[in-house]
Write a protein that holds these residues in place. Structure first.
Motif, PDB file in Angstrom:
ATOM      1  N   ILE A  49      54.212   2.166  18.279  1.00 56.93           N
ATOM      2  CA  ILE A  49      54.551   2.103  19.698  1.00 56.93           C
ATOM      3  C   ILE A  49      53.631   3.040  20.479  1.00 56.93           C
ATOM      4  O   ILE A  49      53.519   4.222  20.164  1.00 56.93           O
ATOM      5  CB  ILE A  49      56.023   2.478  19.921  1.00 56.93           C
ATOM      6  N   THR A  50      52.969   2.488  21.485  1.00 53.90           N
ATOM      7  CA  THR A  50      51.989   3.251  22.255  1.00 53.90           C
ATOM      8  C   THR A  50      52.615   3.753  23.564  1.00 53.90           C
ATOM      9  O   THR A  50      53.779   3.486  23.866  1.00 53.90           O
ATOM     10  CB  THR A  50      50.761   2.384  22.582  1.00 53.90           C
ATOM     11  N   ASN A  51      51.815   4.459  24.357  1.00 54.06           N
ATOM     12  CA  ASN A  51      52.266   4.949  25.657  1.00 54.06           C
ATOM     13  C   ASN A  51      51.959   3.969  26.786  1.00 54.06           C
ATOM     14  O   ASN A  51      52.301   4.227  27.940  1.00 54.06           O
ATOM     15  CB  ASN A  51      51.613   6.297  25.972  1.00 54.06           C
ATOM     16  N   GLU A  52      51.307   2.856  26.458  1.00 56.94           N
ATOM     17  CA  GLU A  52      50.969   1.874  27.483  1.00 56.94           C
ATOM     18  C   GLU A  52      52.220   1.142  27.956  1.00 56.94           C
ATOM     19  O   GLU A  52      53.121   0.852  27.163  1.00 56.94           O
ATOM     20  CB  GLU A  52      49.966   0.857  26.944  1.00 56.94           C
ATOM     21  N   SER A  53      52.262   0.836  29.241  1.00 54.19           N
ATOM     22  CA  SER A  53      53.405   0.111  29.795  1.00 54.19           C
ATOM     23  C   SER A  53      52.924  -0.958  30.767  1.00 54.19           C
ATOM     24  O   SER A  53      51.816  -0.894  31.298  1.00 54.19           O
ATOM     25  CB  SER A  53      54.373   1.066  30.491  1.00 54.19           C
ATOM     26  N   MET A  54      53.782  -1.945  30.984  1.00 60.13           N
ATOM     27  CA  MET A  54      53.464  -3.044  31.889  1.00 60.13           C
ATOM     28  C   MET A  54      54.774  -3.664  32.336  1.00 60.13           C
ATOM     29  O   MET A  54      55.751  -3.685  31.578  1.00 60.13           O
ATOM     30  CB  MET A  54      52.584  -4.083  31.176  1.00 60.13           C
ATOM     31  N   VAL A  55      54.801  -4.178  33.552  1.00 63.29           N
ATOM     32  CA  VAL A  55      55.999  -4.847  34.064  1.00 63.29           C
ATOM     33  C   VAL A  55      55.867  -6.347  33.829  1.00 63.29           C
ATOM     34  O   VAL A  55      54.885  -6.969  34.237  1.00 63.29           O
ATOM     35  CB  VAL A  55      56.198  -4.559  35.560  1.00 63.29           C
ATOM     36  N   ILE A  56      56.859  -6.930  33.139  1.00 66.21           N
ATOM     37  CA  ILE A  56      56.902  -8.365  32.867  1.00 66.21           C
ATOM     38  C   ILE A  56      58.259  -8.880  33.316  1.00 66.21           C
ATOM     39  O   ILE A  56      59.292  -8.375  32.869  1.00 66.21           O
ATOM     40  CB  ILE A  56      56.684  -8.670  31.376  1.00 66.21           C
ATOM     41  N   LEU A  57      58.261  -9.850  34.208  1.00 66.97           N
ATOM     42  CA  LEU A  57      59.510 -10.432  34.712  1.00 66.97           C
ATOM     43  C   LEU A  57      60.443  -9.359  35.258  1.00 66.97           C
ATOM     44  O   LEU A  57      61.652  -9.401  35.037  1.00 66.97           O
ATOM     45  CB  LEU A  57      60.205 -11.232  33.600  1.00 66.97           C
ATOM     46  N   SER A  58      59.879  -8.387  35.925  1.00 67.02           N
ATOM     47  CA  SER A  58      60.583  -7.248  36.554  1.00 67.02           C
ATOM     48  C   SER A  58      61.110  -6.227  35.546  1.00 67.02           C
ATOM     49  O   SER A  58      61.776  -5.268  35.933  1.00 67.02           O
ATOM     50  CB  SER A  58      61.724  -7.727  37.467  1.00 67.02           C
ATOM     51  N   TYR A  59      60.808  -6.396  34.255  1.00 68.90           N
ATOM     52  CA  TYR A  59      61.221  -5.432  33.232  1.00 68.90           C
ATOM     53  C   TYR A  59      60.041  -4.537  32.846  1.00 68.90           C
ATOM     54  O   TYR A  59      58.936  -5.024  32.622  1.00 68.90           O
ATOM     55  CB  TYR A  59      61.728  -6.141  31.968  1.00 68.90           C
ATOM     56  N   THR A  60      60.285  -3.252  32.753  1.00 67.98           N
ATOM     57  CA  THR A  60      59.255  -2.338  32.276  1.00 67.98           C
ATOM     58  C   THR A  60      59.160  -2.464  30.759  1.00 67.98           C
ATOM     59  O   THR A  60      60.153  -2.301  30.042  1.00 67.98           O
ATOM     60  CB  THR A  60      59.593  -0.886  32.651  1.00 67.98           C
ATOM     61  N   CYS A  61      57.971  -2.769  30.285  1.00 63.05           N
ATOM     62  CA  CYS A  61      57.747  -2.995  28.857  1.00 63.05           C
ATOM     63  C   CYS A  61      56.776  -1.968  28.291  1.00 63.05           C
ATOM     64  O   CYS A  61      55.879  -1.491  28.990  1.00 63.05           O
ATOM     65  CB  CYS A  61      57.185  -4.396  28.617  1.00 63.05           C
ATOM     66  N   LYS A  62      56.967  -1.657  27.020  1.00 64.79           N
ATOM     67  CA  LYS A  62      56.041  -0.791  26.302  1.00 64.79           C
ATOM     68  C   LYS A  62      55.270  -1.622  25.281  1.00 64.79           C
ATOM     69  O   LYS A  62      55.779  -2.620  24.761  1.00 64.79           O
ATOM     70  CB  LYS A  62      56.795   0.348  25.610  1.00 64.79           C
ATOM     71  N   LYS A  63      54.068  -1.177  24.992  1.00 63.76           N
ATOM     72  CA  LYS A  63      53.209  -1.899  24.061  1.00 63.76           C
ATOM     73  C   LYS A  63      53.349  -1.351  22.650  1.00 63.76           C
ATOM     74  O   LYS A  63      53.428  -0.147  22.435  1.00 63.76           O
ATOM     75  CB  LYS A  63      51.746  -1.792  24.507  1.00 63.76           C
ATOM     76  N   ALA A  64      53.384  -2.274  21.689  1.00 62.30           N
ATOM     77  CA  ALA A  64      53.415  -1.909  20.274  1.00 62.30           C
ATOM     78  C   ALA A  64      52.437  -2.792  19.516  1.00 62.30           C
ATOM     79  O   ALA A  64      52.194  -3.940  19.906  1.00 62.30           O
ATOM     80  CB  ALA A  64      54.822  -2.064  19.707  1.00 62.30           C
ATOM     81  N   THR A  65      51.871  -2.259  18.441  1.00 65.95           N
ATOM     82  CA  THR A  65      50.902  -3.021  17.653  1.00 65.95           C
ATOM     83  C   THR A  65      51.310  -3.027  16.187  1.00 65.95           C
ATOM     84  O   THR A  65      51.977  -2.103  15.701  1.00 65.95           O
ATOM     85  CB  THR A  65      49.487  -2.414  17.780  1.00 65.95           C
ATOM     86  N   THR A  66      50.897  -4.078  15.482  1.00 67.13           N
ATOM     87  CA  THR A  66      51.189  -4.177  14.054  1.00 67.13           C
ATOM     88  C   THR A  66      50.204  -5.146  13.415  1.00 67.13           C
ATOM     89  O   THR A  66      49.492  -5.885  14.108  1.00 67.13           O
ATOM     90  CB  THR A  66      52.635  -4.657  13.805  1.00 67.13           C
TER      91      THR A  66
END
Length: 203
Positions: free
Chosen positions: A141-158
Motif C-alpha cells: 500500500i502506497t501513499n498515493e491517493s486519487m478520487v474515484i466516484l467521489s471516494y478517496t482511494c489509496k493505491k496498492a501494488t502486487t
C-alpha cells in the motif's frame, strides 16, 4: 444470487413490455436445477477494457461485469441481461450483446468461510469448473491517493500470476473484495489494472 437476479430481470421485462406493447417470450426458469447460495447485499458494476491481441496494443474490447456480495459469498460475472431492440417490422426482441472474449464466459464464486473460490467457464458450450484457495495477495500500500466516484482511494501494488497489478481501493467501503480474483485490501477495489494496461477494471 440467482433468485435476486431473476426478480430484477422479470421486473425489468414487465416494465419494458408496458411501453413496448409487444409480447416477449420469456424462457421458463427451472429453479429446481439451482441452489440459492446467498442473498446479495451489495451490487457493483465494472467495465473491463482488455487487449485481445498483444501484438496490437490498440486492439481493445470491453466486458460489462457485475460483483454481487452477500454475507457468505460473492459472485463475479458478466452482465448479460438481454438488450431489447425493435426490428424493421416493429417487433421487439431480446438479444444478448456480449463479447465472448475476456471474462464474458467466466463466473467466480468466493466463499468467505472456506476461503476458497470456484471458477466456472463456459466456452463453446463446454463447461469447466475448478476450485482453488482465494489468492493471498501480497499488497504494497502506497501513499498515493486519487478520487474515484467521489471516494478517496489509496493505491496498492502486487504481483499475481506473472503480472504486476496496481489497484485503487477505498476504506469508505470496507469490503475486502474487488473485480476478478483481486481482493485482500482493507476496502473495495474501485479500479485495477496490470502495468501494461492489457486489463483495466473500472467500477
Amino acid at each position: 444470487f440467482i433468485l435476486n437476479s431473476l426478480c430484477l430481470m422479470i421486473i425489468g421485462i414487465i416494465h419494458h413490455s408496458s411501453y413496448a406493447q409487444h409480447q416477449l417470450w420469456i424462457p421458463p426458469f427451472q429453479s429446481d436445477k439451482y441452489t440459492v447460495l446467498d442473498s446479495a447485499k451489495y451490487k457493483f458494476s465494472y467495465n473491463l477494457t482488455f487487449v485481445y491481441d498483444s501484438t496490437k496494443i490498440n486492439s481493445t474490447l470491453k466486458n460489462q461485469l457485475v460483483l454481487l456480495i452477500g454475507d457468505n459469498e460473492s459472485k463475479f460475472f458478466v452482465d448479460d441481461a438481454p438488450q431489447y431492440i425493435k426490428t424493421a417490422t416493429g417487433m421487439v426482441t431480446g438479444i444478448k450483446l456480449v463479447e465472448s472474449r475476456g471474462l464474458a464466459a467466466t463466473e467466480i464464486f468466493k466463499n468467505f468461510k472456506t476461503k476458497k473460490e470456484t471458477i466456472i467457464t463456459n466456452l463453446r458450450r463446454q463447461e469447466s469448473i475448478y476450485e482453488e484457495e482465494i489468492p493471498a495477495l501480497n499488497w504494497n500500500i502506497t501513499n498515493e491517493s486519487m478520487v474515484i466516484l467521489s471516494y478517496t482511494c489509496k493505491k496498492a501494488t502486487t504481483t499475481f500470476l506473472g503480472r504486476q497489478y496496481e489497484a485503487w481501493f477505498t476504506t469508505d467501503i470496507p469490503i475486502n473484495n474487488g473485480p476478478w480474483k483481486l481482493g485482500g485490501l482493507p476496502g473495495l477495489i474501485l479500479k485495477a489494472n496490470d502495468i501494461q494496461n492489457y486489463y483495466i477494471f473500472e467500477c
